[in-house]
Scaffold this active site. Sequence first.
Site, PDB file in Angstrom:
ATOM      1  N   LYS A   1       0.835  -1.209   0.000  1.00 21.20           N
ATOM      2  CA  LYS A   1       0.000   0.000   0.000  1.00 21.20           C
ATOM      3  C   LYS A   1       0.862   1.248   0.000  1.00 21.20           C
ATOM      4  O   LYS A   1       0.556   2.232  -0.688  1.00 21.20           O
ATOM      5  CB  LYS A   1      -0.947  -0.025   1.201  1.00 21.20           C
ATOM      6  CG  LYS A   1      -2.055  -1.066   1.060  1.00 21.20           C
ATOM      7  CD  LYS A   1      -2.756  -1.375   2.369  1.00 21.20           C
ATOM      8  CE  LYS A   1      -3.761  -2.507   2.195  1.00 21.20           C
ATOM      9  NZ  LYS A   1      -4.308  -3.012   3.461  1.00 21.20           N
TER      10      LYS A   1
ATOM     11  N   GLN B   1      -4.386  -1.853   9.929  1.00 23.87           N
ATOM     12  CA  GLN B   1      -4.209  -3.149   9.262  1.00 23.87           C
ATOM     13  C   GLN B   1      -4.790  -4.276  10.108  1.00 23.87           C
ATOM     14  O   GLN B   1      -4.496  -4.404  11.288  1.00 23.87           O
ATOM     15  CB  GLN B   1      -2.715  -3.399   8.994  1.00 23.87           C
ATOM     16  CG  GLN B   1      -2.425  -4.685   8.229  1.00 23.87           C
ATOM     17  CD  GLN B   1      -3.008  -4.689   6.826  1.00 23.87           C
ATOM     18  OE1 GLN B   1      -2.953  -3.701   6.110  1.00 23.87           O
ATOM     19  NE2 GLN B   1      -3.585  -5.811   6.428  1.00 23.87           N
TER      20      GLN B   1
ATOM     21  N   ASP C   1     -11.173   3.227   4.651  1.00 17.31           N
ATOM     22  CA  ASP C   1     -11.305   1.797   4.418  1.00 17.31           C
ATOM     23  C   ASP C   1     -12.700   1.286   4.787  1.00 17.31           C
ATOM     24  O   ASP C   1     -12.976   0.087   4.694  1.00 17.31           O
ATOM     25  CB  ASP C   1     -10.240   1.036   5.222  1.00 17.31           C
ATOM     26  CG  ASP C   1      -9.945  -0.347   4.654  1.00 17.31           C
ATOM     27  OD1 ASP C   1     -10.153  -0.553   3.448  1.00 17.31           O
ATOM     28  OD2 ASP C   1      -9.502  -1.225   5.419  1.00 17.31           O
TER      29      ASP C   1
END
Length: 281
Positions: A54, A98, A121
């Site tokens: 990413k 994450q 996200d």
Amino acid sequence: MNEPLILDGNKVAAHIKEQLAVRVAGLAEKGVVPCLATILVGDDPSSATYVRMKGNACKRIGIRSIRVDLPSSTTTEQLIAAIQQLNEDDSVHGILLQHPVPHHIDERAAFEAIAIEKDVDGVTTLGFAQNAFGFAQYPSCTPAAIIAILDYYDIPIEGKHAVVIGRSPILGKPVSAMLLNRNATVTTCHSRTNGLPELVGLGDIVVAAVGKAKFVKGDWIKPGAVVLDAGYNEGNVGDADYEACAERASAITPVPAGVGPVTIATLLKHTVDSAERAAAK
């Protein structure tokens, strides 16, 4: 059956990134650099690889990437404090925690600490609710990637029967809502659904998101259906048995190079969207 159309995620992702590069350059003229902060707790090698990928993707189109590494001994309170710092930093436009975090951490509490305007996200319950109502600024990235692939290849959604196999809060449930909001008729299934093969066989669009390698069998697929495989398992295989499903599908995403690249491109898009909104204030 003829050979299926291969839904090339690298091609879709490249198209998204080309558009983003222009927008990032426009922001730079205003003195704004889009910034994504990624938090990694512990030393899981797969998570570290995803974070690095990413970061590299950000760098290639001019997005600033901040990596926050926290030890596996980090408490829920310490993680939330780190997220709050990023919430308050006006130079940060997106925050990504994450997954997974170590078991002793309350992951849901940590997700909820992310400010909605930086939840690029789509992991907060507010973001989930906005997505269900059809007005989320940042829906979960993998579901948004699936819709982006369908749109790129002009595959109709309205009026189609979509069967989603998987019910996670960041994949199965939100993609079901997004397809429903696009006027598909949606059946959401999972690994414990009775009569699953027969239900999958009704789908004009089949989304495999169950997290089990080659779970969806070829003879489950209705001839001419569109198969979108959101799984990624050991050995570079998806949740659908690719070769068998491809024999019956009219279109199918490969694994890798299908949904995955578009998921990352969507994360970058949401970060740029957030930077543009911040710049407009």
